[in-house]
Scaffold this motif. Structure first.
Motif, PDB file in Angstrom:
ATOM      1  N   UNK A 152     -52.342  23.469 -15.835  1.00 40.80           N
ATOM      2  CA  UNK A 152     -52.015  22.422 -14.862  1.00 40.80           C
ATOM      3  C   UNK A 152     -50.786  21.639 -15.298  1.00 40.80           C
ATOM      4  N   UNK A 153     -50.728  21.265 -16.570  1.00 38.07           N
ATOM      5  CA  UNK A 153     -49.580  20.508 -17.079  1.00 38.07           C
ATOM      6  C   UNK A 153     -48.297  21.335 -17.023  1.00 38.07           C
ATOM      7  N   UNK A 154     -48.396  22.617 -17.383  1.00 35.38           N
ATOM      8  CA  UNK A 154     -47.212  23.487 -17.345  1.00 35.38           C
ATOM      9  C   UNK A 154     -46.715  23.646 -15.908  1.00 35.38           C
ATOM     10  N   UNK A 155     -47.630  23.793 -14.951  1.00 33.24           N
ATOM     11  CA  UNK A 155     -47.238  23.947 -13.544  1.00 33.24           C
ATOM     12  C   UNK A 155     -46.612  22.678 -12.978  1.00 33.24           C
ATOM     13  N   UNK A 156     -47.036  21.528 -13.488  1.00 32.70           N
ATOM     14  CA  UNK A 156     -46.527  20.262 -12.945  1.00 32.70           C
ATOM     15  C   UNK A 156     -45.203  19.835 -13.568  1.00 32.70           C
ATOM     16  N   UNK A 157     -44.774  20.516 -14.626  1.00 31.76           N
ATOM     17  CA  UNK A 157     -43.539  20.156 -15.318  1.00 31.76           C
ATOM     18  C   UNK A 157     -42.348  20.759 -14.584  1.00 31.76           C
ATOM     19  N   UNK A 158     -41.649  19.948 -13.817  1.00 34.59           N
ATOM     20  CA  UNK A 158     -40.505  20.420 -13.032  1.00 34.59           C
ATOM     21  C   UNK A 158     -39.219  20.260 -13.828  1.00 34.59           C
ATOM     22  N   UNK A 159     -38.572  21.385 -14.069  1.00 38.18           N
ATOM     23  CA  UNK A 159     -37.319  21.393 -14.823  1.00 38.18           C
ATOM     24  C   UNK A 159     -36.141  21.246 -13.872  1.00 38.18           C
ATOM     25  N   UNK A 160     -35.021  20.736 -14.363  1.00 36.93           N
ATOM     26  CA  UNK A 160     -33.831  20.679 -13.517  1.00 36.93           C
ATOM     27  C   UNK A 160     -33.369  22.097 -13.173  1.00 36.93           C
ATOM     28  N   UNK A 161     -32.714  22.289 -12.045  1.00 38.85           N
ATOM     29  CA  UNK A 161     -32.311  23.629 -11.602  1.00 38.85           C
ATOM     30  C   UNK A 161     -31.038  24.120 -12.300  1.00 38.85           C
ATOM     31  N   UNK A 162     -31.077  24.249 -13.615  1.00 37.89           N
ATOM     32  CA  UNK A 162     -29.885  24.601 -14.391  1.00 37.89           C
ATOM     33  C   UNK A 162     -29.283  25.939 -13.971  1.00 37.89           C
ATOM     34  N   UNK A 163     -30.113  26.858 -13.452  1.00 39.26           N
ATOM     35  CA  UNK A 163     -29.604  28.160 -13.048  1.00 39.26           C
ATOM     36  C   UNK A 163     -28.704  28.063 -11.811  1.00 39.26           C
ATOM     37  N   UNK A 164     -28.785  26.960 -11.071  1.00 43.57           N
ATOM     38  CA  UNK A 164     -27.937  26.766  -9.882  1.00 43.57           C
ATOM     39  C   UNK A 164     -26.682  25.957 -10.178  1.00 43.57           C
ATOM     40  N   UNK A 165     -26.580  25.400 -11.372  1.00 41.56           N
ATOM     41  CA  UNK A 165     -25.425  24.580 -11.721  1.00 41.56           C
ATOM     42  C   UNK A 165     -24.353  25.463 -12.364  1.00 41.56           C
ATOM     43  N   UNK A 166     -23.171  25.440 -11.818  1.00 41.13           N
ATOM     44  CA  UNK A 166     -22.077  26.260 -12.325  1.00 41.13           C
ATOM     45  C   UNK A 166     -20.787  25.465 -12.446  1.00 41.13           C
ATOM     46  N   UNK A 167     -20.797  24.412 -13.248  1.00 42.91           N
ATOM     47  CA  UNK A 167     -19.566  23.641 -13.444  1.00 42.91           C
ATOM     48  C   UNK A 167     -18.577  24.412 -14.318  1.00 42.91           C
ATOM     49  N   UNK A 209     -36.078  16.874 -26.578  1.00 46.20           N
ATOM     50  CA  UNK A 209     -36.753  17.276 -25.334  1.00 46.20           C
ATOM     51  C   UNK A 209     -35.778  17.195 -24.156  1.00 46.20           C
ATOM     52  N   UNK A 210     -35.017  16.111 -24.069  1.00 46.17           N
ATOM     53  CA  UNK A 210     -34.067  15.947 -22.964  1.00 46.17           C
ATOM     54  C   UNK A 210     -33.009  17.050 -22.993  1.00 46.17           C
ATOM     55  N   UNK A 211     -32.449  17.326 -24.162  1.00 42.37           N
ATOM     56  CA  UNK A 211     -31.453  18.393 -24.262  1.00 42.37           C
ATOM     57  C   UNK A 211     -32.062  19.758 -23.949  1.00 42.37           C
ATOM     58  N   UNK A 212     -33.301  19.985 -24.376  1.00 38.02           N
ATOM     59  CA  UNK A 212     -33.937  21.291 -24.165  1.00 38.02           C
ATOM     60  C   UNK A 212     -34.124  21.590 -22.681  1.00 38.02           C
ATOM     61  N   UNK A 213     -34.222  20.562 -21.876  1.00 32.58           N
ATOM     62  CA  UNK A 213     -34.440  20.736 -20.437  1.00 32.58           C
ATOM     63  C   UNK A 213     -33.175  21.173 -19.701  1.00 32.58           C
ATOM     64  N   UNK A 214     -31.998  20.983 -20.323  1.00 34.81           N
ATOM     65  CA  UNK A 214     -30.753  21.397 -19.681  1.00 34.81           C
ATOM     66  C   UNK A 214     -30.115  22.586 -20.417  1.00 34.81           C
ATOM     67  N   UNK A 215     -30.906  23.268 -21.218  1.00 32.70           N
ATOM     68  CA  UNK A 215     -30.454  24.433 -21.965  1.00 32.70           C
ATOM     69  C   UNK A 215     -30.561  25.671 -21.079  1.00 32.70           C
TER      70      UNK A 215
END
Length: 190
Positions: free
Chosen positions: A19-34, A64-70
C-alpha cells in the motif's frame, strides 16, 4: 514542510508495504528532457553513500529528495533531472542499496519486500525482478526499483540479505535454486 519519518519496517505487514509503495508518487522524470547543464559534482558510492564535492551528504531527507529525481539515461549514465536542468551524477555500482527484507509466505506463495537505504519500499515481483550477477567477488544480487527493466534504476542487495536469499533458495524443493516473490521465480544463479 518537513518530511515525515519513514514507518518502522519491522512493524509493517507485506500488505502495508504494498500500500505504501503504491501510494508513493514519484515525479515524472522520464518525461522531463531539459538541455544538459553539466555535472552535479555528486557521486553515489558502492556502499550507498551519497557525496557532494567529495563530502558525504549526511541529511537523509536530502538523499531521499535527490533520489526521487534520479534517472538512468540510454547510454547507461545517470542524471539528476528537473523540468529545467539535467546534471550528471556518478554511480559506482547501483544507485540504491536494499538494506532490509521482509518475507511473507512460503514457496510459490512467498512475497519478499525490501526497504532501500533511501527509505523506499519495493516488493520483488515481475515488475521489480531480482537478478543475480556473478562477479570475481562472488554473486551480487540486484533488485529492479524503477524505470525500464534492464535499463532502469536498481538496488544492490546487501551481502547479509543475499545470505538470507540464498538460505531461502537452498531450502526450496525445485531443481533450480531460487526464490519466489509475488508469483515470480528468480533463479539464484546468473
Amino acid at each position: 514542510m518537513p518530511m515525515a519519518p519513514p514507518p518502522d519496517f519491522d512493524t509493517l505487514t507485506i500488505a502495508d508495504i504494498a500500500r505504501l509503495a503504491d501510494s508513493d508518487r514519484l515525479p515524472p522524470v522520464e518525461r522531463w528532457n531539459p538541455t544538459h547543464c553539466g555535472d552535479s559534482e555528486m557521486r553515489i558510492a558502492r556502499d550507498g553513500t551519497w557525496f557532494h564535492q567529495g563530502s558525504p551528504i549526511g541529511r537523509a531527507a536530502m538523499v531521499k529528495a535527490f533520489s526521487r529525481i534520479l534517472r538512468r539515461e540510454g547510454d547507461g549514465g545517470y542524471v539528476l533531472v528537473t523540468p529545467v536542468e539535467k546534471l550528471d551524477i556518478a554511480v559506482e555500482d547501483a544507485p540504491f542499496l536494499a538494506v532490509e527484507m521482509k518475507r511473507d509466505g512460503e514457496g510459490e506463495a512467498a512475497t519478499l519486500a525490501f526497504r532501500l537505504n533511501t527509505g523506499d519500499l519495493v516488493t520483488a515481483s515481475a515488475e521489480h525482478p531480482l537478478r543475480f550477477e556473478e562477479t570475481a567477488d562472488g554473486p551480487r544480487p540486484y533488485l529492479h526499483v524503477r524505470g525500464t527493466i534492464g535499463a532502469g534504476l536498481e538496488a544492490l542487495v546487501t551481502r547479509a540479505l543475499y545470505y538470507d536469499l540464498a538460505e531461502i533458495a537452498l531450502s526450496g524443493s525445485g531443481d533450480t535454486p531460487g526464490v519466489w516473490s509475488a508469483g515470480a521465480f528468480f533463479p539464484l544463479a546468473a
